[in-house]
Write a protein that holds these residues in place. Structure first.
Motif: not given
Length: 135
Positions: A34-35, A41-44
């Motif tokens: 996912l990253a 975008d680590e938070k997303l």
């Protein structure tokens, strides 16, 4: 205690433990995909990963609960093992199918992101050429 109840308790304990283990494994390793897909975008990536894990729990634990009921009573110790092997076998197959589906979807998303990055030209166009006239 009734042997059917013992089989149910063992079934629930093992099924829930397996579901939690597979979900944690998917969460830990799926986050990397996912990253990458979300361009770092680590938070997303963490948010999407958490939502996927919640969905995984809901689907699998719902299946485990629905598959708990049986139409036969367990009469002896052999019956306990037979009932458990059948029920746990189906749960393992469903967990495996869900795992493969998650890996497949994450890989498709990752490939789409790679394809989108490759479509961007490495250098911006510097001009245009007029079409050739007359042959």
């Amino acid at each position: 205690m009734d042997r059917t109840v013992i089989a149910y308790v063992i079934y629930l304990a093992v099924s829930i433990a397996l579901t939690v283990w597979v979900a944690r494994t998917l969460s830990r390793n799926g986050r990397i995909f996912l990253a990458d897909v979300l361009h770092g975008d680590e938070k997303l990536a963490d948010a999407v990963n958490h939502l996927l894990v919640v969905g995984f729990y809901l689907v699998n634990l719902g299946f485990v609960a629905l598959y708990l009921s049986g139409d036969e009573t367990v009469r002896d110790t052999r019956g306990v093992f037979e009932a458990l092997s059948a029920k746990l076998g189906v749960v393992l197959l469903v967990l495996g199918a869900m795992h493969l589906a998650n890996v497949y979807v994450l890989n498709r998303i990752r490939r789409r992101g790679i394809m989108e990055r490759e479509q961007v030209p490495p250098v911006a166009p510097q001009g245009w050429a007029a079409p050739a006239t007359g042959a």
